[in-house]
Motif scaffolding. Structure first.
Motif, PDB file in Angstrom:
ATOM      1  N   LEU A  99       0.692  -1.268  -0.064  1.00 12.08           N
ATOM      2  CA  LEU A  99       0.130  -0.015   0.043  1.00 12.08           C
ATOM      3  C   LEU A  99       0.616   1.251   0.336  1.00 12.08           C
ATOM      4  CD1 LEU A  99      -2.671  -1.263   2.570  1.00 12.08           C
ATOM      5  CD2 LEU A  99      -3.214  -0.294   0.060  1.00 12.08           C
ATOM      6  N   ILE A 135      -2.775  -5.857  -5.279  1.00 10.83           N
ATOM      7  CA  ILE A 135      -3.306  -7.292  -5.750  1.00 10.83           C
ATOM      8  C   ILE A 135      -1.900  -8.314  -5.964  1.00 10.83           C
ATOM      9  CG2 ILE A 135      -3.019  -6.882  -7.994  1.00 10.83           C
ATOM     10  CD1 ILE A 135      -6.167  -7.867  -7.237  1.00 10.83           C
ATOM     11  N   ARG A 182     -12.367   0.532   7.696  1.00 13.33           N
ATOM     12  CA  ARG A 182     -11.915   1.661   6.487  1.00 13.33           C
ATOM     13  C   ARG A 182     -11.367   0.865   5.367  1.00 13.33           C
ATOM     14  NH1 ARG A 182      -7.604   6.569   7.507  1.00 13.33           N
ATOM     15  NH2 ARG A 182      -7.378   6.777   5.110  1.00 13.33           N
ATOM     16  N   TYR A 183     -10.577  -0.347   5.960  1.00 12.32           N
ATOM     17  CA  TYR A 183      -9.703  -0.937   4.938  1.00 12.32           C
ATOM     18  C   TYR A 183     -10.477  -2.371   4.460  1.00 12.32           C
ATOM     19  CZ  TYR A 183      -6.287   2.630   5.361  1.00 12.32           C
ATOM     20  OH  TYR A 183      -5.741   3.705   5.301  1.00 12.32           O
ATOM     21  N   GLY A 205     -11.000  -8.194  -2.637  1.00 14.23           N
ATOM     22  CA  GLY A 205      -9.785  -8.669  -3.018  1.00 14.23           C
ATOM     23  C   GLY A 205      -9.799  -9.869  -3.737  1.00 14.23           C
ATOM     24  N   GLU A 230     -16.002  -4.104  -8.753  1.00 12.78           N
ATOM     25  CA  GLU A 230     -14.929  -3.187  -8.474  1.00 12.78           C
ATOM     26  C   GLU A 230     -15.173  -1.708  -8.391  1.00 12.78           C
ATOM     27  OE1 GLU A 230     -11.515  -4.091 -11.035  1.00 12.78           O
ATOM     28  OE2 GLU A 230     -11.164  -6.271  -9.940  1.00 12.78           O
ATOM     29  N   ALA A 252     -10.791   0.731   1.042  1.00  8.58           N
ATOM     30  CA  ALA A 252     -10.890  -0.841   0.991  1.00  8.58           C
ATOM     31  C   ALA A 252     -10.796  -1.535  -0.623  1.00  8.58           C
ATOM     32  CB  ALA A 252     -12.288  -1.181   1.355  1.00  8.58           C
ATOM     33  N   ARG A 264      -8.636   0.082  -2.685  1.00  2.00           N
ATOM     34  CA  ARG A 264      -7.007   0.023  -2.952  1.00  2.00           C
ATOM     35  C   ARG A 264      -6.743  -1.121  -2.516  1.00  2.00           C
ATOM     36  NH1 ARG A 264      -7.554   5.667  -3.578  1.00  2.00           N
ATOM     37  NH2 ARG A 264      -7.740   5.847  -1.245  1.00  2.00           N
ATOM     38  N   PHE A 265      -6.902  -1.483  -1.071  1.00  2.36           N
ATOM     39  CA  PHE A 265      -6.610  -2.353  -0.291  1.00  2.36           C
ATOM     40  C   PHE A 265      -6.798  -3.783  -0.992  1.00  2.36           C
ATOM     41  CE2 PHE A 265      -6.382  -5.040   3.497  1.00  2.36           C
ATOM     42  CZ  PHE A 265      -5.465  -4.273   4.135  1.00  2.36           C
ATOM     43  N   ALA A 266      -7.957  -3.862  -1.738  1.00  2.00           N
ATOM     44  CA  ALA A 266      -8.353  -5.132  -2.347  1.00  2.00           C
ATOM     45  C   ALA A 266      -7.548  -5.250  -3.671  1.00  2.00           C
ATOM     46  CB  ALA A 266      -9.851  -5.298  -2.531  1.00  2.00           C
ATOM     47  N   GLY A 267      -6.558  -4.346  -4.062  1.00  2.00           N
ATOM     48  CA  GLY A 267      -5.957  -4.431  -5.090  1.00  2.00           C
ATOM     49  C   GLY A 267      -6.613  -3.944  -6.583  1.00  2.00           C
ATOM     50  N   ILE A 268      -7.596  -2.805  -6.326  1.00  3.70           N
ATOM     51  CA  ILE A 268      -8.309  -2.346  -7.510  1.00  3.70           C
ATOM     52  C   ILE A 268      -7.588  -1.125  -8.054  1.00  3.70           C
ATOM     53  CG2 ILE A 268     -10.437  -1.174  -7.735  1.00  3.70           C
ATOM     54  CD1 ILE A 268     -11.901  -3.448  -6.202  1.00  3.70           C
TER      55      ILE A 268
END
Lengths: 521, 353
Positions: free
Chosen positions: A320, A341, A357-358, A373, B215, B225, B227-231
């Protein structure tokens, strides 16, 4: 001038419950004496900042009372507190970046002073400058008044904040973790200023988690933990050991050890970090050259008060945040992680510190949240389309396996309790059969049952051979789970040791910035 | 929450909003000395009172259900894309060029001209998308600018390049082979209605059934979230803009290829102007949901068509008619605006820790 015995301010039995149900203060009583520097010491979440925000009128207490010079008061806003001579400098600055120092300092005062009719007449800059120069002379707080704030160093910005509060005639100055963004030299200068203010009869409250600083600058130290005052000592009678113990607590609430029977620190590490340097959002180095290895079948716990670089470290490992320098090696391969990813594809599970949030999309259904994800994975898709039938089947599986209480798979994640939300995140992440699990504060804010359950899960996956990097500000958690313990302080790993050789008090000291000579890794 | 109370909430809330809108508008008309009852009678029978009126209302609904999608798919991706207006002009231009100057058999010509309109709309959305992704230019600024550029570019093209000789106020009309068939003789509703509805349904399928739609929605609701999931943020933003451009381009094409009697674009752009901005209200009333937008467009289309009768039958000035219909649209959109503000504040609170 010596501190007097008379109380300037008294807080009586203050409780604070936030609208979301979080109990921040559980009946705190505290008196502040004229002319003293009072240290308010504690870990994150101890309630220090909340208590001081109540004293400075930013927050209102749920119950309890406030006395200033013996009289009951109620502060509805920071302006009320200022009128009683109480002002706070917050950890995160509240300056207008493209205003000059002078403009920032008189912002707000000017309107109050001149009233409605005065707003049309010009601002009398000259008299402000004259009075400010006098104040700067007295306090030795020197700031270039006509410089734009955004061009100043963080140390000077802080001086501006202090000056701003003092200029409003404050007699009790509250500083919230004032050394967070300062260099050692700037810290020295700040302390000089504080001593000088004290000699002029001002009272100062110094909020910190750094034991060393508390010992250096204060007259008296009050330690808070879990929303309560747990100790109070005159500084000259205080020892770092006692303070460390008070700060982190003696007893483990859930004292079943979940450590590995045979911790392994040989073979090839799953994760290796070498000389990692990472900057935070302010462009400052938050991680300053960190190296460590995590082997399969062990939990490597990083203890430390939050804000010492752990968040940036985790973000760098999980893709990140881009590191400035250093290497991250996963499974023997040096990775340059471009996006998260890639991390997911490498079979890494990431349990984030802030699940709402994440980790989750609260407006999404439980079903949708179980594939966040993983939406690209073949078992959940049919060409470009999502295969909702197989996703639903998988969602039920997760719910059953991880004991998630939910109205169903089509309920919004928002409808779940905190514990069940975290089970959902953990379940999703662990069901990837990870080789490496990165868990940041995995049980923060959870009830005992969910806390135990999640810790047991982490131990179970470790026993199955996964490598676990655990970052937590909760020392109980670190002690209960970790096979090796490291302490992070100001961006560095200041100690690393096998868990059975670790000692709570000593870890507490290290977290507070005390170097224990013999323990440097 | 039980199913019954949920239905009650979804139905009761807009009805209450509608009642407030009608009441405030009635007050406004009363202040100016008009009879609100007469006016509303004229409005609603004018909109839905006869087959003819119903067809006209549907004809009004077609372009705005599409420009509604442009705004809505932006919101669903966390964007405030108000570029439908400019993309719509360009879509109309594209449809004119392909419809008037190509020579193809029916129905192939219809298809090609429609696609040309969509393509022009899409191309016009590329600019703001790239500016946002690579330069960080806020989409509100860039789309407003692109709207104005499109306005003058389209006006120039209509007046100087595409004008029909001898009838300089409009472009060449598209050839008969490029026109959608009129559904009911004597009305201006054509089979392009089905294309518009199909487009909305397709967008709904995209959002709910595809990986990319998943997405996009995730990014719109929780960018952290996501970005966190790689989108990929860039991909989401570009896709949202492009689909919006397709929708607005199609909306422009419908007014040229599917709305008698002109089958052309006016030099003032009078037959397309404002339709892009009206989509914003339609999207808000339809809760940014493709199916909700279809329903909302039937209502707003009704106001537009029926509103004309308020002038004829109740003698209300057309400016006041605009004010009245505008107030009703605002009242209906307000709940969604509140929702949006609530979400925004919640996000800030979460972000602020």
């Amino acid at each position: 001038m010596q501190p007097s015995d008379k109380n300037f301010v008294e807080l009586r039995n203050i409780t604070k419950v936030y609208p979301d149900g979080t109990v921040a203060l559980r009946g705190v009583s505290l008196s502040i004496r004229y002319g003293e520097i009072l240290g308010l010491l504690g870990e994150n979440g101890a309630g220090k900042t909340t208590l001081m925000k109540i004293l400075s009128g930013v927050l209102q207490p749920t119950t309890g009372e406030l006395l200033v010079e013996g009289r009951r008061v109620r502060f509805r806003s920071p302006a009320d507190a200022l009128r009683h001579g109480i002002g706070m400098v917050h950890q995160h600055f509240t300056l207008v970046p493209n205003f000059t120092v002078l403009e920032n300092i008189i912002l707000g005062i000017e309107r109050e002073r001149q009233g409605l009719t005065g707003t049309l007449s010009g601002i009398d800059f000259e008299s402000h400058v004259k009075r400010l120069e006098k104040l700067m002379e007295e306090t030795e707080l020197k700031v270039p008044l006509d410089a734009e704030v955004q061009k100043l160093s963080l140390g000077l910005r802080q001086r501006t904040e202090i000056l701003k509060v003092l200029y409003r005639g404050v007699r009790l100055l509250i500083l919230d973790e004032p050394t967070t963004f300062l260099t050692p030299l700037e810290v020295e200068e700040l302390f000089k200023v504080l001593r000088n203010l004290k000699s002029q009869g001002k009272t100062v409250i110094f909020i910190t988690h750094k034991i060393k600083e508390a010992l250096e600058i204060t007259d008296r130290i009050v330690v808070m933990r879990g929303g309560r005052v747990v100790g109070e000592v005159p500084t000259r009678e205080a020892s770092p050991e006692v303070l460390g113990e008070l700060m982190v607590g003696k007893r483990m609430e859930l004292d079943v050890l979940l450590r590995a029977r045979k911790p392994r620190t040989e073979g090839r590490p799953v994760l290796e970090v070498r000389g990692l340097v990472v900057k935070n959002d302010l462009g400052l180095e938050a991680v300053r050259g960190v190296s460590f290895k995590v082997y399969p079948g062990e939990i490597y716990g990083i203890a430390g008060v939050e804000g010492n670089g752990q968040a940036e470290l985790v973000e760098a490992i999980t893709g990140l945040r881009k590191p400035e320098s250093g290497e991250i090696v996963i499974d023997g391969v040096r990775v340059s992680v471009e996006t998260p990813i890639d991390v997911y594809r490498m079979g890494i599970s990431h349990i984030p510190g802030d699940r709402d949030r994440y980790g989750l999309v609260l407006e999404f259904t439980v079903k949708e949240n179980t594939i966040i994800g993983r939406q690209w994975e073949r078992s959940f898709t049919r060409g470009l389309a999502l295969n909702w039938r197989s996703i639903a089947r998988y969602a039920w599986e997760i719910i059953k396996r991880f004991n998630i209480v939910t109205p169903g798979i089509d309920a919004q994640a928002r409808a779940l309790s905190g514990g069940n939300r975290q089970r959902l995140v953990v379940g999703r992440e662990l069901s990837k059969k990870p080789r490496l699990i990165v868990a940041a504060h995995p049980t923060r804010g959870l009830d005992i049952a969910s806390t135990m359950y999640i810790r047991e899960l982490l131990a179970e996956y470790r026993d199955k051979g996964a490598a676990v990097l655990l970052v937590s500000a909760d020392l109980d958690e670190i002690f209960q789970l970790s096979d090796r313990i490291a302490v992070m302080y100001e961006g560095r790993i200041v100690a690393e040791m096998p868990a059975e050789k670790a000692d709570r008090r000593q870890i507490g000291l290290l977290m507070g910035g005390y170097q224990v000579a013999s323990q440097k890794a | 929450m039980g199913l019954a109370s949920r239905i009650l909430e979804t139905v009761a809330q807009p009805l209450l909003a509608l009642a407030i809108g009608l009441a405030v508008s009635a007050l406004l008309m009363a202040i100016y000395g008009y009879d609100p009852v007469l006016a509303y009678k004229a409005l609603f029978t004018g909109a839905y009172g006869s087959t003819y009126d119903l067809m006209e209302t549907l004809a009004f609904a077609v372009p705005i259900m599409l420009t509604g999608i442009t705004f809505a798919i932006g919101v669903r991706a966390g964007l405030f894309n108000i570029g439908a207006e400019g993309q719509l002009y360009m879509g109309a231009i594209g449809a004119v060029i392909a419809g008037a100057f190509l020579s193809l058999p029916w129905p192939l010509h219809v298809l090609v001209a429609t696609l040309a309109g969509m393509l022009f709309g899409l191309l016009w959305s590329v600019g703001p998308a790239l500016l946002k992704v690579f330069r960080g230019v806020h989409e509100v600024i860039s789309t407003i600018m692109f709207n104005w550029i499109a306005f003058y570019l389209a006006t120039y093209l209509v007046l100087y390049q595409l004008a029909e000789p001898g009838r300089a106020e409009k472009t060449y009309s598209v050839l008969e082979t490029a026109r959608y068939g009129v559904l009911v003789e004597g009305t201006s509703l054509t089979s392009v209605l089905f294309v518009a509805i199909a487009f909305n349904i397709a967008v709904n399928v995209f959002l709910t059934q595809t990986k990319m739609g998943f997405e996009l929605r995730m990014y719109g609701l929780n960018p952290d979230a996501a970005r966190f999931a790689g989108i990929s943020e860039k991909k989401v933003i570009i896709v949202s803009f492009l689909i919006g451009g397709l929708a607005a381009g199609l909306a422009g094409a419908t007014q040229v290829l599917g709305r008698p009697p002109t089958w052309a674009l006016y030099g003032t752009l009078g037959n397309v102007v404002r339709l892009g901005f009206e989509g914003i209200g339609v999207a808000l009333i339809g809760r940014n949901h493709p199916i909700g937008i279809i329903i909302a467009s039937l209502f707003v289309g009704g106001l537009r068509h029926g509103g004309r009768y308020m002038e004829i039958e109740a003698g209300i000035y057309s400016e006041l008619v605009d004010a009245v219909t505008g107030l009703i649209i605002i009242a209906l959109a307000v709940p969604e605006v509140f929702e949006a503000i609530k979400r925004y504040r919640l996000k800030r609170r979460v972000a602020g820790g």
